[in-house]
Design a protein around this motif. Structure first.
Motif, mmCIF file in Angstrom:
data_model
loop_
_atom_site.group_PDB
_atom_site.id
_atom_site.type_symbol
_atom_site.label_atom_id
_atom_site.label_comp_id
_atom_site.label_asym_id
_atom_site.label_seq_id
_atom_site.Cartn_x
_atom_site.Cartn_y
_atom_site.Cartn_z
ATOM 1 N N TYR A 40 0.844 -1.193 0.000
ATOM 2 C CA TYR A 40 0.000 0.000 0.000
ATOM 3 C C TYR A 40 0.879 1.243 0.000
ATOM 4 C CZ TYR A 40 -3.044 3.725 1.500
ATOM 5 O OH TYR A 40 -3.716 4.914 1.572
ATOM 6 N N LEU A 41 0.643 2.104 -0.993
ATOM 7 C CA LEU A 41 1.400 3.354 -1.101
ATOM 8 C C LEU A 41 0.422 4.508 -1.174
ATOM 9 C CD1 LEU A 41 4.115 2.754 -3.836
ATOM 10 C CD2 LEU A 41 4.486 3.161 -1.431
ATOM 11 N N ARG A 42 0.868 5.670 -0.719
ATOM 12 C CA ARG A 42 0.049 6.861 -0.932
ATOM 13 C C ARG A 42 0.153 7.245 -2.405
ATOM 14 N NH1 ARG A 42 -3.806 7.745 1.492
ATOM 15 N NH2 ARG A 42 -3.715 9.983 1.214
ATOM 16 N N PRO A 43 -0.954 7.664 -3.008
ATOM 17 C CA PRO A 43 -0.929 7.940 -4.451
ATOM 18 C C PRO A 43 -0.139 9.200 -4.792
ATOM 19 C CG PRO A 43 -3.028 8.584 -3.511
ATOM 20 C CD PRO A 43 -2.268 7.904 -2.412
ATOM 21 N N ASP A 44 0.115 9.346 -6.098
ATOM 22 C CA ASP A 44 0.812 10.548 -6.578
ATOM 23 C C ASP A 44 0.018 11.795 -6.222
ATOM 24 O OD1 ASP A 44 2.790 9.144 -7.608
ATOM 25 O OD2 ASP A 44 2.278 9.408 -9.716
ATOM 26 N N SER A 45 0.750 12.848 -6.045
ATOM 27 C CA SER A 45 0.030 14.096 -5.786
ATOM 28 C C SER A 45 -0.404 14.683 -7.135
ATOM 29 C CB SER A 45 0.939 15.020 -5.001
ATOM 30 O OG SER A 45 1.081 16.231 -5.601
ATOM 31 N N PRO A 46 -1.685 14.975 -7.291
ATOM 32 C CA PRO A 46 -2.162 15.441 -8.596
ATOM 33 C C PRO A 46 -1.553 16.799 -8.946
ATOM 34 C CG PRO A 46 -3.871 15.674 -6.950
ATOM 35 C CD PRO A 46 -2.751 14.933 -6.294
ATOM 36 N N PRO A 47 -1.223 17.008 -10.213
ATOM 37 C CA PRO A 47 -0.603 18.278 -10.595
ATOM 38 C C PRO A 47 -1.552 19.444 -10.315
ATOM 39 C CG PRO A 47 -1.228 17.025 -12.517
ATOM 40 C CD PRO A 47 -1.406 16.129 -11.359
ATOM 41 N N PRO A 48 -1.035 20.537 -9.834
ATOM 42 C CA PRO A 48 -1.909 21.675 -9.511
ATOM 43 C C PRO A 48 -2.378 22.378 -10.780
ATOM 44 C CG PRO A 48 0.375 22.286 -9.197
ATOM 45 C CD PRO A 48 0.381 20.848 -9.595
ATOM 46 N N LEU A 49 -3.572 22.914 -10.717
ATOM 47 C CA LEU A 49 -4.045 23.734 -11.843
ATOM 48 C C LEU A 49 -3.379 25.099 -11.739
ATOM 49 C CD1 LEU A 49 -7.852 22.928 -11.942
ATOM 50 C CD2 LEU A 49 -6.080 22.100 -13.464
ATOM 51 N N LEU A 50 -3.206 25.742 -12.882
ATOM 52 C CA LEU A 50 -2.561 27.057 -12.883
ATOM 53 C C LEU A 50 -3.489 28.075 -12.231
ATOM 54 C CD1 LEU A 50 -1.281 26.893 -16.517
ATOM 55 C CD2 LEU A 50 0.128 26.890 -14.495
ATOM 56 N N ALA A 51 -2.899 28.918 -11.415
ATOM 57 C CA ALA A 51 -3.705 29.937 -10.725
ATOM 58 C C ALA A 51 -3.977 31.104 -11.671
ATOM 59 C CB ALA A 51 -2.951 30.434 -9.497
ATOM 60 N N ASN A 52 -5.224 31.569 -11.675
ATOM 61 C CA ASN A 52 -5.531 32.694 -12.558
ATOM 62 C C ASN A 52 -5.930 33.954 -11.788
ATOM 63 O OD1 ASN A 52 -7.983 31.924 -11.654
ATOM 64 N ND2 ASN A 52 -8.877 31.478 -13.642
ATOM 65 N N ASN A 112 -5.149 24.760 -18.275
ATOM 66 C CA ASN A 112 -5.867 23.989 -17.257
ATOM 67 C C ASN A 112 -6.716 22.892 -17.892
ATOM 68 O OD1 ASN A 112 -4.772 25.221 -15.078
ATOM 69 N ND2 ASN A 112 -6.474 26.621 -14.729
ATOM 70 N N PHE A 163 2.539 12.645 -14.617
ATOM 71 C CA PHE A 163 1.468 11.971 -13.863
ATOM 72 C C PHE A 163 0.732 10.994 -14.774
ATOM 73 C CE2 PHE A 163 -2.851 11.831 -12.151
ATOM 74 C CZ PHE A 163 -2.633 11.691 -10.796
ATOM 75 N N ASN A 223 6.427 13.039 -6.336
ATOM 76 C CA ASN A 223 5.994 12.182 -7.447
ATOM 77 C C ASN A 223 7.164 11.376 -8.011
ATOM 78 O OD1 ASN A 223 3.454 13.085 -7.112
ATOM 79 N ND2 ASN A 223 3.255 14.106 -9.092
ATOM 80 N N ASN A 229 7.701 8.485 -5.738
ATOM 81 C CA ASN A 229 6.697 7.448 -6.004
ATOM 82 C C ASN A 229 7.052 6.630 -7.241
ATOM 83 O OD1 ASN A 229 5.182 8.116 -3.860
ATOM 84 N ND2 ASN A 229 3.415 8.863 -5.007
ATOM 85 N N ASN A 257 5.188 7.361 2.562
ATOM 86 C CA ASN A 257 5.881 6.579 1.533
ATOM 87 C C ASN A 257 7.370 6.438 1.838
ATOM 88 O OD1 ASN A 257 3.503 6.193 0.300
ATOM 89 N ND2 ASN A 257 3.974 7.361 -1.553
#
Lengths: 291, 186
Positions: free
Chosen positions: A145-157, B35, B65, B98, B101, B146
């Motif tokens: 069991y691993l913690r999942p990848d951190s999702p890429p952040p959306l660009l701030a507008n 986005n 990703f 990442n 991971n 992790n």
């Protein structure tokens, strides 16, 4: 006798610390338990020295790896007078199988007194580290069991939104003002005809009757869109029915103006001038819709 | 003269602020497009490479990703390595997590297939990446967890110094100093 006793006692009080180079020494550390792998542990050392004694910053531990599981991430020394505040920020990388006691190593801070060097011991500090995983770790479908990848952040507008809002907020009033200057709001100018006339009248007296009459004529003309004469008043009322309520005053005005400009020997009275002003005020009230 | 100047400056201010508004609007549009690309990558659909190449580092992170989700580890690694030192601290911590991971998942697969020689360096790299991520952002609980997985997989031991090491050295020194047999005379 009493004074002597106080003197002796105060001398006794001083004698212990007068030759000590450090007048105050304290190590401030947070709670000694409840840390996990990867946590940062701050440590603050406060030293107050006697005059003429300085801290030798070279004797402090160096930034970087202290041992296999301990890193020193940050070290800042703040000096205010003879008081030194040393802030150390450690980070632990250790994966214990059960709650384990670990020790931040102690070190010796060197203080300089002229040629002499004095050592002040910073004691080692023990704390406990807890594991994050159970001993027999759970398994997911993919195995471990691993913690999942951190999702890429959306660009701030937000920045762009601020820019857009600010520039539009600047552009809008400028554009409105320019539009006003270019006569794009004819209704607006018509609504300030008598306001401006009143302002001009305020600076006049009964001796300037000619000017006063001209001002009101001018105002009526610009409201009408063309020169307004007594004979065309009915047309004017049709287009601006709200002025019917001051019909009598308008008729008086045109008669008075006729007499003033075209008959000789007319004497101006203060009362006439006041009546002119009243007329203008009435018109202003109608213009702004309060009558 | 003053009226003329005022008029000109009003027009200039209007032009400047309107071009500012236009620029911000263009930027907003660009961000929206990027986005959309990021969302597309996260939903598991690839996008054209040329859209990613000139773009923001966030786009590359999203593409890495995507590759990782599809188990295309080499491509994910090469994409991630391009954004390692870009962006702010939070972004770098994310990229390093990442990356950790990526290494750890491969290490676990190799360990399962009993390829210990491949698994060991991969686990070491994973640990290093997690450590860097935690140094940048010590509040990253996923990285803490992790890292512990990686540390259990490859426990770290302090080097144990053998107490009789010195005497061994002395012995070996003794041996080297033993003279050879004297050559006999002719």
């Amino acid at each position: 006798m009493r004074i002597l006793l106080i003197m002796v006692l105060s001398l006794l009080g001083c004698s212990g610390s007068i030759d000590q180079p450090v007048s105050y020494f304290n190590v401030e550390t947070p709670r000694p338990f409840g840390y996990v792998n990867g946590d940062e542990i701050p440590q603050r050392i406060v030293i107050e020295t006697r005059p003429g004694i300085t801290l030798q910053t070279g004797s402090l531990p160096a930034k970087g790896s202290i041992n296999r599981w301990l890193n020193l991430n940050q070290i800042t020394v703040k000096q205010s007078g003879r008081r030194y505040q040393i802030d150390l920020l450690y980070q632990v990388f250790y994966a214990p199988l059960e709650v384990k006691s670990l020790t931040l190593p102690g070190f010796t801070v060197q203080l300089n007194q002229g040629e002499k060097s004095i050592g002040q011991n910073v004691p080692a500090w023990s704390f406990t580290l807890s594991p994050l995983r159970e001993l027999v770790a759970r398994q997911s479908e993919q195995g471990e069991y691993l913690r999942p990848d951190s999702p890429p952040p959306l660009l701030a507008n937000t920045q762009a939104w601020y820019g857009l809002t600010a520039s539009l907020a600047i552009a809008a009033p400028i554009a409105t003002y320019l539009g006003y200057l270019y006569g794009c709001f004819p209704n607006m100018t018509r609504r300030t005809v008598f306001k401006r006339a009143l302002r001009k009248l305020a600076g006049l007296s009964k001796t300037d009757m000619e000017q006063a009459l001209t001002v009101i004529h001018h105002a009526l003309n610009s409201l009408n869109g063309q020169p307004l004469f007594a004979s065309r008043l009915s047309d004017f009322y049709r287009r601006n029915p709200q002025y019917l309520q001051i019909k009598a005053q308008l008729v008086w005005f045109f008669n008075y103006s006729n007499r003033y400009f075209f008959s000789d020997g007319m004497i101006t009275v203060a009362q006439d001038f006041q009546q002119l002003k009243n007329l203008c005020e009435q018109c202003r009230k109608i213009e702004r819709g309060s009558r | 003269m003053i009226r003329r100047l005022r008029h000109i400056s009003l027009w200039t201010a209007l032009t400047v602020s309107l071009s500012g508004a236009l620029y911000s609007a263009a930027m907003l549009y660009g961000i929206r497009q990027d986005n959309d690309l990021i969302r597309q990558l996260m939903s598991g659909k690839d996008v054209a490479v040329n859209k990613v190449i000139g773009g923001e580092p966030e786009l590359r992170l999203a593409r890495a990703f995507y590759f990782k989700q599809k188990h295309r580890y080499d491509e994910a690694l090469s994409t991630l390595s391009l954004v390692m030192d870009k962006g702010d601290q939070k972004f770098q911590a994310k990229a390093r997590y990442n990356l950790g991971n990526l290494y750890l998942e491969q290490a676990i697969q190799q360990a399962k297939a009993m390829n210990i020689n491949e698994a060991l360096p991969l686990t070491g790299l994973a640990k290093q990446a997690y450590r860097q991520a935690l140094a940048l952002d010590s509040g990253n609980w996923d990285a803490k967890y992790n890292l512990e997985v990686a540390m259990r997989l490859l426990p770290e031991m302090d080097r144990i110094d053998m107490p009789d090491e010195e005497s061994k050295n002395q012995k070996s020194q003794l041996w080297t100093t033993v003279p050879g047999f004297p050559r006999g005379l002719p």
